[in-house]
Design a protein around this motif. Structure first.
Motif, PDB file in Angstrom:
ATOM      1  N   VAL A   9      -8.924  17.829   1.132  1.00 39.74           N
ATOM      2  CA  VAL A   9      -9.514  16.555   1.527  1.00 39.74           C
ATOM      3  C   VAL A   9      -9.698  15.708   0.268  1.00 39.74           C
ATOM      4  N   ALA A  10      -9.095  14.531   0.286  1.00 38.67           N
ATOM      5  CA  ALA A  10      -9.177  13.609  -0.847  1.00 38.67           C
ATOM      6  C   ALA A  10     -10.240  12.563  -0.526  1.00 38.67           C
ATOM      7  N   VAL A  11     -11.212  12.431  -1.407  1.00 36.64           N
ATOM      8  CA  VAL A  11     -12.314  11.506  -1.150  1.00 36.64           C
ATOM      9  C   VAL A  11     -12.447  10.478  -2.266  1.00 36.64           C
ATOM     10  N   VAL A  20     -14.951  11.194   6.116  1.00 31.12           N
ATOM     11  CA  VAL A  20     -13.706  11.925   5.869  1.00 31.12           C
ATOM     12  C   VAL A  20     -14.000  13.405   5.655  1.00 31.12           C
ATOM     13  N   LEU A  21     -15.012  13.700   4.869  1.00 27.52           N
ATOM     14  CA  LEU A  21     -15.370  15.076   4.563  1.00 27.52           C
ATOM     15  C   LEU A  21     -15.845  15.826   5.811  1.00 27.52           C
ATOM     16  N   ARG A  23     -14.963  15.241   8.913  1.00 26.97           N
ATOM     17  CA  ARG A  23     -13.792  15.520   9.751  1.00 26.97           C
ATOM     18  C   ARG A  23     -12.998  16.697   9.193  1.00 26.97           C
ATOM     19  N   ALA A  24     -12.802  16.709   7.878  1.00 27.24           N
ATOM     20  CA  ALA A  24     -12.056  17.805   7.249  1.00 27.24           C
ATOM     21  C   ALA A  24     -12.783  19.135   7.431  1.00 27.24           C
ATOM     22  N   LYS A  25     -14.099  19.116   7.279  1.00 29.13           N
ATOM     23  CA  LYS A  25     -14.884  20.344   7.442  1.00 29.13           C
ATOM     24  C   LYS A  25     -14.766  20.872   8.866  1.00 29.13           C
ATOM     25  N   ASP A  26     -14.832  19.982   9.847  1.00 31.57           N
ATOM     26  CA  ASP A  26     -14.716  20.392  11.251  1.00 31.57           C
ATOM     27  C   ASP A  26     -13.355  21.039  11.524  1.00 31.57           C
ATOM     28  N   ILE A  27     -12.303  20.449  10.987  1.00 29.51           N
ATOM     29  CA  ILE A  27     -10.952  20.996  11.184  1.00 29.51           C
ATOM     30  C   ILE A  27     -10.832  22.351  10.490  1.00 29.51           C
ATOM     31  N   ALA A  28     -11.389  22.439   9.282  1.00 28.33           N
ATOM     32  CA  ALA A  28     -11.350  23.708   8.546  1.00 28.33           C
ATOM     33  C   ALA A  28     -12.109  24.795   9.300  1.00 28.33           C
ATOM     34  N   LEU A  74     -21.656  15.631  -2.501  1.00 31.17           N
ATOM     35  CA  LEU A  74     -20.908  15.715  -1.246  1.00 31.17           C
ATOM     36  C   LEU A  74     -20.669  17.174  -0.856  1.00 31.17           C
ATOM     37  N   ALA A  75     -20.297  17.980  -1.817  1.00 30.67           N
ATOM     38  CA  ALA A  75     -20.003  19.391  -1.565  1.00 30.67           C
ATOM     39  C   ALA A  75     -21.246  20.141  -1.102  1.00 30.67           C
ATOM     40  N   ASP A  76     -22.396  19.805  -1.666  1.00 37.32           N
ATOM     41  CA  ASP A  76     -23.646  20.463  -1.273  1.00 37.32           C
ATOM     42  C   ASP A  76     -23.946  20.257   0.210  1.00 37.32           C
ATOM     43  N   ARG A  77     -23.577  19.105   0.738  1.00 38.91           N
ATOM     44  CA  ARG A  77     -23.840  18.796   2.148  1.00 38.91           C
ATOM     45  C   ARG A  77     -23.087  19.715   3.101  1.00 38.91           C
TER      46      ARG A  77
END
Length: 145
Positions: A9-11, A20-21, A23-28, A74-77
């Protein structure tokens, strides 16, 4: 078998990155895939040309530190490990393509403002990523709807 094994995921560093993050997390999560997040910093000498008679080193370092701090927030979230958080330098589309190949990524997730007309013809980062990718690309619509 899961469709995707490794998602990149490019942010950017705007509030749109959250959309964006997520959505990417949900798909992952759905695919039980590894998720790697990247932010690409264009070197100031590239962005503004080499004609500037300044030493941009200090400013570049400050930009890098701010980017690393924001990426970490962002990653912590989403509980993303340190090794899956990347801040790299270069042209965004080239670096994202390079990382996707290096890390055997099978899906790239990017934000897109859904530009059309002249803005689309001139291109955007997400369009450039789409056209050069060797894997699937998901453009998540962000910004004004």
């Amino acid at each position: 078998m899961n469709q995707y094994q490794h998602i990149l995921v490019a942010v950017d560093l705007t509030e749109d990155a959250n959309t964006v993050l997520t959505r990417a997390k949900d798909i992952a999560a759905f695919n039980q895939a590894r998720l790697t997040m990247v932010h690409v910093i264009e070197p100031l000498s590239v962005a503004y040309g080499s004609d500037i008679p300044l030493d941009l080193t200090t400013l570049q370092q400050e930009i890098t530190e701010q980017a690393q701090h924001r990426i970490s927030e962002l990653a912590d979230r989403i509980d993303l490990k340190d090794q899956d958080q990347l801040v790299v330098y270069g042209r965004p589309e080239k670096e994202i393509h390079r990382l996707a190949e290096e890390k055997d990524v099978d899906l790239i997730v990017v934000g897109s403002h859904g530009r059309h007309g002249l803005a689309l013809i001139l291109g955007s980062t997400s369009t450039s990523i789409l056209h050069g990718a060797k894997c699937d690309v998901l453009a998540v619509r962000v910004g004004s709807k």
